[in-house]
Motif scaffolding. Structure first.
Motif, PDB file in Angstrom:
ATOM      1  N   GLU A  88       0.817  -1.208   0.000  1.00 26.01           N
ATOM      2  CA  GLU A  88       0.000   0.000   0.000  1.00 26.01           C
ATOM      3  C   GLU A  88       0.859   1.269   0.000  1.00 26.01           C
ATOM      4  OE1 GLU A  88      -0.307  -1.521   4.349  1.00 26.01           O
ATOM      5  OE2 GLU A  88       0.281  -2.287   2.385  1.00 26.01           O
ATOM      6  N   LYS A  89       0.268   2.359  -0.486  1.00 29.27           N
ATOM      7  CA  LYS A  89       0.958   3.642  -0.596  1.00 29.27           C
ATOM      8  C   LYS A  89       0.285   4.754   0.213  1.00 29.27           C
ATOM      9  CE  LYS A  89       3.962   2.014  -3.550  1.00 29.27           C
ATOM     10  NZ  LYS A  89       5.401   1.833  -3.185  1.00 29.27           N
ATOM     11  N   GLU A  90      -0.824   4.425   0.865  1.00 33.54           N
ATOM     12  CA  GLU A  90      -1.472   5.361   1.780  1.00 33.54           C
ATOM     13  C   GLU A  90      -1.646   4.667   3.127  1.00 33.54           C
ATOM     14  OE1 GLU A  90      -4.125   8.552  -0.605  1.00 33.54           O
ATOM     15  OE2 GLU A  90      -5.116   6.651  -0.097  1.00 33.54           O
ATOM     16  N   PHE A  91      -1.542   5.442   4.210  1.00 33.63           N
ATOM     17  CA  PHE A  91      -1.446   4.824   5.525  1.00 33.63           C
ATOM     18  C   PHE A  91      -2.318   5.547   6.548  1.00 33.63           C
ATOM     19  CE2 PHE A  91       2.433   4.377   3.131  1.00 33.63           C
ATOM     20  CZ  PHE A  91       2.637   3.010   3.150  1.00 33.63           C
ATOM     21  N   PRO A  92      -2.935   4.784   7.449  1.00 35.31           N
ATOM     22  CA  PRO A  92      -3.715   5.406   8.518  1.00 35.31           C
ATOM     23  C   PRO A  92      -2.798   5.967   9.597  1.00 35.31           C
ATOM     24  CG  PRO A  92      -3.650   3.047   8.857  1.00 35.31           C
ATOM     25  CD  PRO A  92      -2.954   3.305   7.536  1.00 35.31           C
ATOM     26  N   PHE A  93      -3.372   6.762  10.476  1.00 36.46           N
ATOM     27  CA  PHE A  93      -2.670   7.165  11.688  1.00 36.46           C
ATOM     28  C   PHE A  93      -2.688   5.982  12.651  1.00 36.46           C
ATOM     29  CE2 PHE A  93      -3.802  11.124   9.750  1.00 36.46           C
ATOM     30  CZ  PHE A  93      -2.749  11.969  10.054  1.00 36.46           C
ATOM     31  N   ILE A  94      -1.568   5.728  13.294  1.00 38.57           N
ATOM     32  CA  ILE A  94      -1.474   4.631  14.256  1.00 38.57           C
ATOM     33  C   ILE A  94      -0.891   5.170  15.564  1.00 38.57           C
ATOM     34  CG2 ILE A  94      -1.401   2.716  12.627  1.00 38.57           C
ATOM     35  CD1 ILE A  94       1.617   2.832  12.630  1.00 38.57           C
ATOM     36  N   HIS A  95      -1.445   4.708  16.672  1.00 41.15           N
ATOM     37  CA  HIS A  95      -1.067   5.239  17.982  1.00 41.15           C
ATOM     38  C   HIS A  95       0.325   4.792  18.388  1.00 41.15           C
ATOM     39  CE1 HIS A  95      -1.049   5.567  22.412  1.00 41.15           C
ATOM     40  NE2 HIS A  95      -1.870   6.581  22.227  1.00 41.15           N
ATOM     41  N   MET A  96       0.647   3.524  18.168  1.00 40.42           N
ATOM     42  CA  MET A  96       1.967   2.932  18.399  1.00 40.42           C
ATOM     43  C   MET A  96       2.344   2.741  19.872  1.00 40.42           C
ATOM     44  SD  MET A  96       3.475   1.846  15.700  1.00 40.42           S
ATOM     45  CE  MET A  96       5.240   1.798  16.018  1.00 40.42           C
ATOM     46  N   ASP A  97       1.436   3.080  20.789  1.00 40.61           N
ATOM     47  CA  ASP A  97       1.726   2.829  22.204  1.00 40.61           C
ATOM     48  C   ASP A  97       0.436   2.555  22.951  1.00 40.61           C
ATOM     49  OD1 ASP A  97       3.266   2.449  24.430  1.00 40.61           O
ATOM     50  OD2 ASP A  97       3.719   4.560  24.772  1.00 40.61           O
ATOM     51  N   THR A  98      -0.450   1.761  22.326  1.00 38.74           N
ATOM     52  CA  THR A  98      -1.727   1.411  22.944  1.00 38.74           C
ATOM     53  C   THR A  98      -1.464   0.330  23.989  1.00 38.74           C
ATOM     54  OG1 THR A  98      -2.799   1.865  20.839  1.00 38.74           O
ATOM     55  CG2 THR A  98      -4.101   0.709  22.494  1.00 38.74           C
ATOM     56  N   SER A  99      -1.267   0.749  25.216  1.00 37.72           N
ATOM     57  CA  SER A  99      -0.853  -0.165  26.283  1.00 37.72           C
ATOM     58  C   SER A  99      -1.758  -0.008  27.492  1.00 37.72           C
ATOM     59  CB  SER A  99       0.602   0.119  26.692  1.00 37.72           C
ATOM     60  OG  SER A  99       0.686   1.404  27.294  1.00 37.72           O
ATOM     61  N   ILE A 100      -1.580  -0.882  28.478  1.00 37.10           N
ATOM     62  CA  ILE A 100      -2.394  -0.814  29.689  1.00 37.10           C
ATOM     63  C   ILE A 100      -2.050   0.414  30.533  1.00 37.10           C
ATOM     64  CG2 ILE A 100      -3.002  -3.241  29.873  1.00 37.10           C
ATOM     65  CD1 ILE A 100      -0.556  -3.722  31.540  1.00 37.10           C
ATOM     66  N   GLU A 101      -0.928   1.080  30.235  1.00 39.67           N
ATOM     67  CA  GLU A 101      -0.606   2.328  30.919  1.00 39.67           C
ATOM     68  C   GLU A 101      -1.269   3.528  30.261  1.00 39.67           C
ATOM     69  OE1 GLU A 101       1.742   0.130  30.064  1.00 39.67           O
ATOM     70  OE2 GLU A 101       2.411  -0.599  32.029  1.00 39.67           O
ATOM     71  N   ASN A 102      -1.570   3.438  28.967  1.00 40.63           N
ATOM     72  CA  ASN A 102      -2.097   4.589  28.231  1.00 40.63           C
ATOM     73  C   ASN A 102      -3.591   4.524  27.956  1.00 40.63           C
ATOM     74  OD1 ASN A 102       0.459   5.725  28.142  1.00 40.63           O
ATOM     75  ND2 ASN A 102       0.968   4.735  26.204  1.00 40.63           N
ATOM     76  N   LEU A 103      -4.227   3.411  28.301  1.00 41.54           N
ATOM     77  CA  LEU A 103      -5.680   3.302  28.205  1.00 41.54           C
ATOM     78  C   LEU A 103      -6.285   3.625  29.563  1.00 41.54           C
ATOM     79  CD1 LEU A 103      -5.815   0.061  26.080  1.00 41.54           C
ATOM     80  CD2 LEU A 103      -6.828   2.239  25.395  1.00 41.54           C
TER      81      LEU A 103
END
Length: 245
Positions: A127-142
């Motif tokens: 693919e050549k288009e990309f979504p935004f990704i959080h990259m740190d979806t963890s039990i500390e940040n939820l």
């Protein structure tokens, strides 16, 4: 700011002001999110997690199907942008290789195997288009609340690592930061995520490549930044991704 008005099922902090301190340091003021961290909530006795896990799945599905960006970009000063995942991964894998080979908690054979699997997996990322990704979806940040023994998610924070890239990079993060420790959340998460659309036909290979790419990033950090306290968990994550598929 593109994401602030997008229906993501979990609250995001809203940016109130950005600017610079008198000393020239960048600063951002955001709204406060209510709730305790998911880590704290999961330690409370007899809590139900299925609903929260499904909500998290719907959140990431909405994020990954939201606004797209025509490059992989980390939005940090001095960081290059890349047209696709293969060029992004190869750039950083070459940079990390000498550091990864210096760790004592993984063999050179395991490092070589991880590099080989990531390289083979790149054929599945076209693919050549990309979504935004959080990259740190963890039990500390939820964040969430215990509502009569049922965990209800109230928000997600810490967007320092947010970038654009394939959805599997977010999903691999979840495996390493949530499911490895709380496996009961995995099945209901996928129920919620799949409500937002079908996964790629090559998802298993894409996910393994993304997972190994992610853990190689953190393995090199234990050498570069002397993060020895992550050695044991990085070893577990590496071997899990090597043997999972």
């Amino acid at each position: 700011r593109k994401l602030e008005n997008y229906d993501l099922t979990i609250s995001l902090p809203k940016v109130i002001w950005t600017g610079y301190t008198g000393q020239g340091f960048p600063v951002m003021i955001e709204t406060n999110l209510s709730g305790k961290t998911l880590r704290v909530l999961l330690e409370e006795a007899s809590v139900q997690v299925d609903g929260a896990a499904r909500t998290l799945g719907r959140f990431l599905a909405a994020l990954h199907s939201g606004p797209k960006h025509p490059a992989i970009e980390e939005f940090e000063q001095g960081r290059p942008r890349f047209a696709d995942l293969p060029s992004y991964a190869r750039h950083y894998l070459a940079e990390w290789r000498p550091l990864c080979e210096r760790v004592t908690y993984a063999s050179l054979k395991e490092i070589d195997q991880a590099y080989e699997i990531v390289e083979r997996g790149m054929a599945h990322f076209t693919e050549k288009e990309f979504p935004f990704i959080h990259m740190d979806t963890s039990i500390e940040n939820l964040l969430g609340e215990n509502d009569g023994g049922v965990i209800r998610l109230t928000g997600i924070c810490d967007f320092e690592n947010m970038q654009t890239g394939p959805a599997e990079m977010d999903l691999a993060t979840l495996h390493d930061t949530v499911f490895m420790f709380y496996p009961r959340m995995e099945a209901p998460f996928w129920e919620g995520y799949l409500e937002g659309g079908a996964m790629s036909a090559t998802n298993a290979k894409r996910l393994q490549a993304a997972g190994l790419f992610r853990i190689l990033r953190y393995i090199k950090r234990t050498v570069k930044y002397k993060e020895d306290h992550f050695a044991e968990v990085n070893s577990r994550r590496l071997r899990r991704w090597l043997g999972q598929f």
